[in-house]
Design a protein around this motif. Sequence first.
Motif, PDB file in Angstrom:
ATOM      1  N   ILE A 298      29.106 -19.532   5.771  1.00 38.66           N
ATOM      2  CA  ILE A 298      28.761 -20.387   6.911  1.00 38.66           C
ATOM      3  C   ILE A 298      30.006 -21.113   7.414  1.00 38.66           C
ATOM      4  CG2 ILE A 298      27.437 -22.415   7.622  1.00 38.66           C
ATOM      5  CD1 ILE A 298      25.289 -21.545   5.593  1.00 38.66           C
ATOM      6  N   ALA A 299      30.821 -21.621   6.478  1.00 37.97           N
ATOM      7  CA  ALA A 299      32.055 -22.311   6.859  1.00 37.97           C
ATOM      8  C   ALA A 299      33.009 -21.376   7.585  1.00 37.97           C
ATOM      9  CB  ALA A 299      32.722 -22.907   5.622  1.00 37.97           C
ATOM     10  N   LEU A 300      33.090 -20.132   7.136  1.00 35.42           N
ATOM     11  CA  LEU A 300      33.982 -19.167   7.772  1.00 35.42           C
ATOM     12  C   LEU A 300      33.495 -18.801   9.171  1.00 35.42           C
ATOM     13  CD1 LEU A 300      34.768 -16.887   4.714  1.00 35.42           C
ATOM     14  CD2 LEU A 300      36.386 -18.321   5.955  1.00 35.42           C
TER      15      LEU A 300
ATOM     16  N   HIS B 182      36.882 -14.064   1.930  1.00 37.34           N
ATOM     17  CA  HIS B 182      36.250 -13.460   3.118  1.00 37.34           C
ATOM     18  C   HIS B 182      34.718 -13.491   3.072  1.00 37.34           C
ATOM     19  CE1 HIS B 182      36.072  -9.731   0.670  1.00 37.34           C
ATOM     20  NE2 HIS B 182      37.347  -9.941   0.418  1.00 37.34           N
ATOM     21  N   GLY B 183      34.167 -14.537   2.464  1.00 38.58           N
ATOM     22  CA  GLY B 183      32.728 -14.758   2.492  1.00 38.58           C
ATOM     23  C   GLY B 183      31.904 -13.820   1.660  1.00 38.58           C
TER      24      GLY B 183
ATOM     25  N   SER C 272      25.075 -17.708  12.177  1.00 34.44           N
ATOM     26  CA  SER C 272      25.041 -17.628  13.635  1.00 34.44           C
ATOM     27  C   SER C 272      24.979 -19.014  14.251  1.00 34.44           C
ATOM     28  CB  SER C 272      23.838 -16.802  14.091  1.00 34.44           C
ATOM     29  OG  SER C 272      23.974 -15.449  13.703  1.00 34.44           O
ATOM     30  N   ALA C 273      24.149 -19.886  13.681  1.00 31.78           N
ATOM     31  CA  ALA C 273      24.038 -21.253  14.199  1.00 31.78           C
ATOM     32  C   ALA C 273      25.357 -21.999  14.053  1.00 31.78           C
ATOM     33  CB  ALA C 273      22.926 -21.995  13.462  1.00 31.78           C
ATOM     34  N   ALA C 274      26.020 -21.831  12.904  1.00 32.21           N
ATOM     35  CA  ALA C 274      27.290 -22.520  12.674  1.00 32.21           C
ATOM     36  C   ALA C 274      28.350 -22.060  13.658  1.00 32.21           C
ATOM     37  CB  ALA C 274      27.750 -22.279  11.237  1.00 32.21           C
ATOM     38  N   SER C 275      28.415 -20.751  13.910  1.00 29.31           N
ATOM     39  CA  SER C 275      29.398 -20.221  14.847  1.00 29.31           C
ATOM     40  C   SER C 275      29.119 -20.711  16.261  1.00 29.31           C
ATOM     41  CB  SER C 275      29.388 -18.693  14.812  1.00 29.31           C
ATOM     42  OG  SER C 275      30.271 -18.155  15.776  1.00 29.31           O
TER      43      SER C 275
END
Length: 242
Positions: free
Chosen positions: A134-136, A125-126, A75-78
């Motif tokens: 996180i990268a996705l 797809h993670g 969530s933080a990464a997005s």
Amino acid sequence: MGDPAPARPSAISDPQDVYGEFRRPLLVLALTTGIAGFVDAFAFLRYGAFVANQSGNAVLLGIGLAGRHAAWPESAASLIAFAAGTGVVSQVRAARSPWSPSLRGLACAVATLALWAVLNVLLHHGRQGGPPRIALAAAGGFAMGALATLFVRTAGITTHITYQSGTVAKIGERVGRWLAGPDTRRKQARQGTFLGLLALLCYATGGGIGTLAQQQPRWVPAWGTLALSALSFLLRSRRSKR
């Protein structure tokens, strides 16, 4: 503050108005919000984070920091990537260029969505969790941040592609103005209510389709890329805007 009075001629010269930059603007509004809902549902069910709904990510981040949501890094990464995508593409749109701002913005949105689609395949797809997921989430957030810059008005009325909390708030404001406001503003309020309901319906429909598409998780962002690419056929030419 209320919406500015809708006037089709002024909208034609506004690079942030879908009427000014695209032919068949209601179709563009429906398709873009549908794509946002489509990939948002996919990302939430696969990564545990939204890529368009950053209000949701802010809540999930808080829940995670309280120890009740393990996917809070996604969530933080997005959230961070969405802000970065909006910032970068806004500057691309504002730069001097022989190409229209909407063409540049659409090209950026398609390119970043395509990059997410490639990473979604390469990183399976993670499904392994951890850094790949996180990268996705970040890649999807950046793409949706780029998409959010495409337009913010429809015929002079505020509309958003990804920010549906704002859409709900505007619907409530417009319904009140429609029922009890001055006669001169009721028509605009009625139009704004319709546009908001259209955006919500298409976002929700996209979310339902994105949920059903979980059976083919590898290709969901790629389908979103193809759908968004179709908007290039609806861009107005410079000659048609004069």
